[in-house]
Design a protein around this motif. Sequence first.
Motif, PDB file in Angstrom:
ATOM      1  N   UNK A  23       0.850  -1.197   0.000  1.00  0.00           N
ATOM      2  CA  UNK A  23       0.000   0.000   0.000  1.00  0.00           C
ATOM      3  C   UNK A  23       0.879   1.238   0.000  1.00  0.00           C
ATOM      4  N   UNK A  56      -2.808  -2.170  -3.573  1.00  0.00           N
ATOM      5  CA  UNK A  56      -3.692  -1.084  -4.019  1.00  0.00           C
ATOM      6  C   UNK A  56      -3.081  -0.379  -5.222  1.00  0.00           C
ATOM      7  N   UNK A  57      -3.629   0.783  -5.594  1.00  0.00           N
ATOM      8  CA  UNK A  57      -3.164   1.425  -6.828  1.00  0.00           C
ATOM      9  C   UNK A  57      -1.712   1.882  -6.726  1.00  0.00           C
ATOM     10  N   UNK A  58      -1.238   2.178  -5.514  1.00  0.00           N
ATOM     11  CA  UNK A  58       0.183   2.567  -5.403  1.00  0.00           C
ATOM     12  C   UNK A  58       1.066   1.355  -5.698  1.00  0.00           C
ATOM     13  N   UNK A  60       0.147  -1.203  -7.675  1.00  0.00           N
ATOM     14  CA  UNK A  60      -0.004  -1.450  -9.109  1.00  0.00           C
ATOM     15  C   UNK A  60       0.857  -0.475  -9.897  1.00  0.00           C
ATOM     16  N   UNK A  61       0.867   0.787  -9.479  1.00  0.00           N
ATOM     17  CA  UNK A  61       1.695   1.791 -10.156  1.00  0.00           C
ATOM     18  C   UNK A  61       3.166   1.407 -10.087  1.00  0.00           C
ATOM     19  N   UNK A  89      -7.255  -6.938  -8.292  1.00  0.00           N
ATOM     20  CA  UNK A  89      -6.998  -5.505  -8.476  1.00  0.00           C
ATOM     21  C   UNK A  89      -6.531  -5.217  -9.905  1.00  0.00           C
TER      22      UNK A  89
END
Lengths: 102, 144
Positions: A23, A56-58, A60-61, A89
């Motif tokens: 995260x 989460x998106x962090x 995934x980034x 996700x």
Amino acid sequence: MGLTIDTEHSPEGPLIKVSGEVDLYSSPELRKVILKTIPGAKGDLVVDLSGVTYIDSSGVATLVEGLRSARENGSGFVLVKPSPAVMQVLELARLDSVFEVR
Amino acid sequence: MTKRERDLHVTVRSDPKLLASVRSLVRSWVESWDVGDKTTDRVVLAIDEACTNAIRHAYEGRRDGSVELSLHAGPEYLEFQVSDTGVPCPPECTTRRPLQPAADDDLKPGGLGIQLIHEVFDEVDFCPGESGGNCVTMKLMRSK
């Protein structure tokens, strides 16, 4: 839970094994390890995500950034055994077909 | 959601280390409403994203901001509200861009959080912040 990251170097290329939760708190560490491992890597960078219980998106980034960095280095970037948490996700973000997954 | 309607209200200091605790709280509350494992995971993710945005963008990484999280189970919806008193998000923040399967050369690692929130919830409204800042209300239909 936290995050553990183990790196192994084999003749086929580096393997980064990730376990725990990715995260905003923990993804910078993963980013650092991935970006440090790619330059000069011979062979594909393999990221084992079997032990990831949350991302989460962090996170995934971070994986996306790793993919781009690997490409610039002329290497492959492979996700191995992504856990259900990871796949859910990636699918939700419509990024599941962007990565090479084994 | 009025103050009296809140089932749970938490003030979270804007420290990323606290996100795991927020996720635990949200997970256990959502689990008590039997929406299923997959939906529970998605809601936990989306609330994490909303809080992450507050920490990262509204408070620009400062750890002394307050993120307010409220949870309420209404007859039709599970409702969540996340607000802050940080830098207001520009209008583009609130627009939903349809997520398309990303083409290989189209990878942009940013702005994903808000899009995930839109994917997970049935209604997403950007309420005006009471004292500046940002506020988002997210609703999930209880029965589908």
